[in-house]
Design a protein around this motif. Structure first.
Motif, PDB file in Angstrom:
ATOM      1  N   GLY A   1       0.812  -1.209   0.000  1.00 57.87           N
ATOM      2  CA  GLY A   1       0.000   0.000   0.000  1.00 57.87           C
ATOM      3  C   GLY A   1       0.842   1.254   0.000  1.00 57.87           C
ATOM      4  N   SER A   2       0.166   2.378  -0.079  1.00 57.04           N
ATOM      5  CA  SER A   2       0.860   3.657  -0.251  1.00 57.04           C
ATOM      6  C   SER A   2       1.306   4.292   1.052  1.00 57.04           C
ATOM      7  N   CYS A   3       0.924   3.720   2.205  1.00 61.38           N
ATOM      8  CA  CYS A   3       1.147   4.423   3.472  1.00 61.38           C
ATOM      9  C   CYS A   3       2.235   3.835   4.356  1.00 61.38           C
ATOM     10  N   PHE A   4       2.112   2.553   4.705  1.00 61.13           N
ATOM     11  CA  PHE A   4       2.955   2.002   5.759  1.00 61.13           C
ATOM     12  C   PHE A   4       4.447   2.191   5.484  1.00 61.13           C
ATOM     13  N   GLY A   5       4.905   1.703   4.339  1.00 62.52           N
ATOM     14  CA  GLY A   5       6.332   1.787   4.032  1.00 62.52           C
ATOM     15  C   GLY A   5       6.819   3.216   3.924  1.00 62.52           C
ATOM     16  N   LYS A   6       6.043   4.045   3.232  1.00 55.01           N
ATOM     17  CA  LYS A   6       6.423   5.447   3.045  1.00 55.01           C
ATOM     18  C   LYS A   6       6.480   6.188   4.374  1.00 55.01           C
ATOM     19  N   ASP A   7       5.490   5.941   5.220  1.00 59.52           N
ATOM     20  CA  ASP A   7       5.413   6.698   6.470  1.00 59.52           C
ATOM     21  C   ASP A   7       6.501   6.300   7.455  1.00 59.52           C
ATOM     22  N   ILE A   8       6.803   5.004   7.548  1.00 59.66           N
ATOM     23  CA  ILE A   8       7.844   4.601   8.493  1.00 59.66           C
ATOM     24  C   ILE A   8       9.212   5.062   8.010  1.00 59.66           C
ATOM     25  N   GLN A   9       9.417   5.111   6.697  1.00 55.70           N
ATOM     26  CA  GLN A   9      10.680   5.648   6.181  1.00 55.70           C
ATOM     27  C   GLN A   9      10.789   7.141   6.473  1.00 55.70           C
ATOM     28  N   SER A  10       9.694   7.862   6.314  1.00 46.82           N
ATOM     29  CA  SER A  10       9.709   9.292   6.588  1.00 46.82           C
ATOM     30  C   SER A  10       9.968   9.559   8.063  1.00 46.82           C
ATOM     31  N   LEU A  11       9.303   8.797   8.937  1.00 51.21           N
ATOM     32  CA  LEU A  11       9.516   8.992  10.373  1.00 51.21           C
ATOM     33  C   LEU A  11      10.958   8.661  10.752  1.00 51.21           C
ATOM     34  N   THR A  12      11.511   7.611  10.153  1.00 53.20           N
ATOM     35  CA  THR A  12      12.919   7.262  10.389  1.00 53.20           C
ATOM     36  C   THR A  12      13.829   8.419   9.999  1.00 53.20           C
ATOM     37  N   TYR A  13      13.557   8.984   8.837  1.00 55.42           N
ATOM     38  CA  TYR A  13      14.368  10.107   8.348  1.00 55.42           C
ATOM     39  C   TYR A  13      14.244  11.311   9.274  1.00 55.42           C
ATOM     40  N   GLN A  14      13.003  11.644   9.679  1.00 59.99           N
ATOM     41  CA  GLN A  14      12.791  12.812  10.526  1.00 59.99           C
ATOM     42  C   GLN A  14      13.539  12.693  11.846  1.00 59.99           C
ATOM     43  N   LEU A  15      13.504  11.507  12.455  1.00 55.43           N
ATOM     44  CA  LEU A  15      14.169  11.316  13.745  1.00 55.43           C
ATOM     45  C   LEU A  15      15.682  11.217  13.607  1.00 55.43           C
ATOM     46  N   SER A  16      16.148  10.499  12.572  1.00 51.68           N
ATOM     47  CA  SER A  16      17.596  10.339  12.392  1.00 51.68           C
ATOM     48  C   SER A  16      18.262  11.673  12.081  1.00 51.68           C
ATOM     49  N   ARG A  17      17.559  12.547  11.371  1.00 49.68           N
ATOM     50  CA  ARG A  17      18.105  13.881  11.073  1.00 49.68           C
ATOM     51  C   ARG A  17      18.307  14.697  12.338  1.00 49.68           C
ATOM     52  N   ARG A  18      17.597  14.316  13.377  1.00 54.98           N
ATOM     53  CA  ARG A  18      17.733  15.032  14.648  1.00 54.98           C
ATOM     54  C   ARG A  18      18.539  14.232  15.666  1.00 54.98           C
ATOM     55  N   GLY A  19      19.274  13.241  15.159  1.00 54.22           N
ATOM     56  CA  GLY A  19      20.210  12.501  15.986  1.00 54.22           C
ATOM     57  C   GLY A  19      19.598  11.463  16.899  1.00 54.22           C
ATOM     58  N   LYS A  20      18.374  11.035  16.619  1.00 56.08           N
ATOM     59  CA  LYS A  20      17.705  10.065  17.475  1.00 56.08           C
ATOM     60  C   LYS A  20      17.874   8.644  16.916  1.00 56.08           C
ATOM     61  N   SER A  21      17.876   7.669  17.813  1.00 58.65           N
ATOM     62  CA  SER A  21      17.994   6.270  17.401  1.00 58.65           C
ATOM     63  C   SER A  21      16.726   5.822  16.667  1.00 58.65           C
ATOM     64  N   THR A  22      16.925   5.109  15.575  1.00 51.83           N
ATOM     65  CA  THR A  22      15.786   4.622  14.785  1.00 51.83           C
ATOM     66  C   THR A  22      15.912   3.116  14.532  1.00 51.83           C
ATOM     67  N   ASP A  23      16.622   2.411  15.428  1.00 53.84           N
ATOM     68  CA  ASP A  23      16.852   0.978  15.229  1.00 53.84           C
ATOM     69  C   ASP A  23      15.542   0.199  15.108  1.00 53.84           C
ATOM     70  N   LEU A  24      14.592   0.494  15.979  1.00 56.50           N
ATOM     71  CA  LEU A  24      13.322  -0.223  15.945  1.00 56.50           C
ATOM     72  C   LEU A  24      12.594   0.022  14.628  1.00 56.50           C
ATOM     73  N   LEU A  25      12.535   1.272  14.203  1.00 57.94           N
ATOM     74  CA  LEU A  25      11.838   1.617  12.961  1.00 57.94           C
ATOM     75  C   LEU A  25      12.472   0.914  11.766  1.00 57.94           C
ATOM     76  N   ARG A  26      13.790   0.917  11.714  1.00 62.86           N
ATOM     77  CA  ARG A  26      14.483   0.275  10.583  1.00 62.86           C
ATOM     78  C   ARG A  26      14.231  -1.237  10.571  1.00 62.86           C
ATOM     79  N   SER A  27      14.202  -1.849  11.731  1.00 66.99           N
ATOM     80  CA  SER A  27      13.962  -3.287  11.807  1.00 66.99           C
ATOM     81  C   SER A  27      12.547  -3.632  11.348  1.00 66.99           C
ATOM     82  N   VAL A  28      11.582  -2.854  11.800  1.00 68.03           N
ATOM     83  CA  VAL A  28      10.189  -3.099  11.402  1.00 68.03           C
ATOM     84  C   VAL A  28      10.053  -3.017   9.887  1.00 68.03           C
TER      85      VAL A  28
END
Length: 474
Positions: free
Chosen positions: A274-301
């Motif tokens: 679908g158009s949402c799940f993959g796109k949204d989790i990648q965007s959230l990963t990017y938003q948090l990683s750009r601010r120096g936050k850990s995104t290990d869980l998001l990347r694994s999911v």
């Protein structure tokens, strides 16, 4: 109220249609004139060639030129904006390779609206509302652009959509929640007039918050849903595939009997699309990683879900010892889920790529709704290997002459596919059930077929059959 909806894809068209059904005067605008002419025709086939959603074409036809109007001419928009109280932005926000959200379509439209809004004769307040899924802070970008253009008397708000494809009209009429993010009571009040039937509803949660919180709610919700799916595919299914005598259905039942644990997502499959799940989790990963936050869980999911889309092909090669080279494979299901023609990020796309990489002779595909979209996507002009794909008007026709079957989408008609398999093929034959659709697989195995399902060991004719079928997906 007089409402303008900018963008008429799945979200925009559904929102415009249902708002018109509620009695608002709704104008839906898109730069694609051919698309707008299709909607304006009221013809079911033409409408559904763009957005195939149950009941949607009927709602459009019933309200067309009464409460619902379609516009593609920029000159018309100048007049439509006069007296418009709310403008919903339902624009494409595709992912970039980095995972960031591509806001180019969004920002282009906002600048154009800014120019038009500065020229309004009507100076009443107008609220621009982000309906698209956009990164946290996008409402502030909208506010800044409109201020730079000198737009008078405006407000901004975030009102994310939570529409499941295949049930979007009904969920628009009866949502589980409506989330509105704004800065002033004046803007909240405007949105209350858009959704008066939901404010103070005894069942529907009407939530008023900040624009940033509203933006974040959408990302967290979709990410959590994908986490459920990835957990069951990455843990539950792996256990049942690895150890003897684990019953997938009973495992699910026993775990979700705990009222603290959601039953949603507890089915196992060949991955969520679908158009949402993959796109949204990648965007959230990017938003948090750009601010120096850990995104290990998001990347694994995300990685678990992507791997699941080709995982069953790997199991077929290494566990069922099936050689796909020069074989003909039937692919049942092209849409990412039943009741839609949407193939965006569908698991079937990766199945095709995997099969072609393994040197199959042919792929015989069938889907009740998504054939046209798949034909456009698998254009031989883009990749000559796509010439190996043929499209058929029934599952029976697609099964003829094949050496193996892959069920990728959970269309109900595939539940009774066993007879079709036996009519069109003889063992040795491999059945890969990515949605656990076949309930009488034990009978097929007894007749010489090899059965490989997600969440179960490979079942061969020469081995005992002990794995019961799982109950229906939600």
């Amino acid at each position: 109220m007089k409402i303008l909806v900018v963008g008429t894809g799945f979200v925009g068209l559904t929102h415009a249609a249902v708002c018109s059904e509620f009695g608002h005067q709704v104008y839906a605008y898109d730069i694609d004139q051919v698309r707008i002419e299709a909607y304006q025709s009221g013809d079911r086939h033409r409408i559904e060639s763009y957005v195939n959603e149950p009941e949607l074409a009927d709602v459009i036809a019933e309200n067309l030129d009464r409460h619902l109007f379609f516009v593609s001419d920029a000159a018309q928009i100048r007049e439509v904006i006069e007296g418009t109280q709310v403008i919903f932005l339902c624009l494409p926000t595709p992912p970039l390779r980095s995972g960031a959200t591509d806001l180019s379509y969004y920002l282009k439209a906002v600048h154009q609206l800014g120019e038009l809004l500065t020229q309004r004769r009507d100076q009443r307040r107008v609220v621009l509302v982000n309906k698209s899924t956009v990164p946290v802070g996008t409402a502030r970008k909208l506010q800044k652009v409109l201020t730079e253009h000198g737009v008078p008397n405006f407000g901004v708000a975030s009102n994310p959509e939570f529409l499941p494809e295949g049930n979007a009209v009904e969920r628009s009429r009866k949502p589980d929640r409506v989330v509105v993010g704004a800065d002033t009571n004046e803007d909240f009040n405007v949105l209350r007039h858009v959704y008066p039937q939901f404010v103070n509803h005894v069942r529907i949660r009407y939530i008023e918050t900040t624009p940033e919180t509203a933006e974040a709610i959408k990302y967290v919700a979709n990410t959590l849903l994908l986490t459920y799916i990835s957990f069951w595919n990455g843990v539950g299914a792996r256990l049942a595939e690895t150890f003897d005598n684990i019953d997938m259905a009973q495992l699910k039942l026993g775990v979700t009997a705990d009222e603290r644990i959601s039953t949603w997502g507890s089915y196992v499959s060949n991955g969520a699309g679908g158009s949402c799940f993959g796109k949204d989790i990648q965007s959230l990963t990017y938003q948090l990683s750009r601010r120096g936050k850990s995104t290990d869980l998001l990347r694994s999911v995300y990685q678990i879900n992507e791997y699941q889309k080709s995982y069953l092909i790997e199991r077929a090669v290494h566990e069922a010892l099936f050689n796909f080279n020069h074989k003909t494979v039937t692919l049942l299901g092209l849409a990412f889920k039943k009741h839609t023609n949407d193939i965006r990020d569908s698991s079937a796309l990766k199945v095709v790529d995997s099969l072609l990489a393994l040197g199959v002779k042919a792929i015989r595909a069938y889907d009740p709704l998504a054939t046209e979209e798949a034909q456009r996507y698998f254009d031989p002009a883009r990749n000559h290997l796509f010439e190996k794909i043929s499209y058929h008007d029934s599952a029976h026709a697609a099964l003829e002459g094949s050496d193996a079957l892959f069920i990728s989408t959970d269309w109900e008609e595939f539940r009774g596919i066993s007879n079709e398999i036996e009519q069109t093929s003889r063992p040795p034959y491999l059945i890969i059930d990515g949605r656990r659709m076949i309930s009488d697989f034990a009978e097929l195995v007894a007749r010489g077929y090899t059965y490989l399902a997600v969440g179960a060991p490979v079942l061969r004719p020469d081995a005992p059959v002990a794995e019961p079928a799982e109950d229906d997906e939600e």
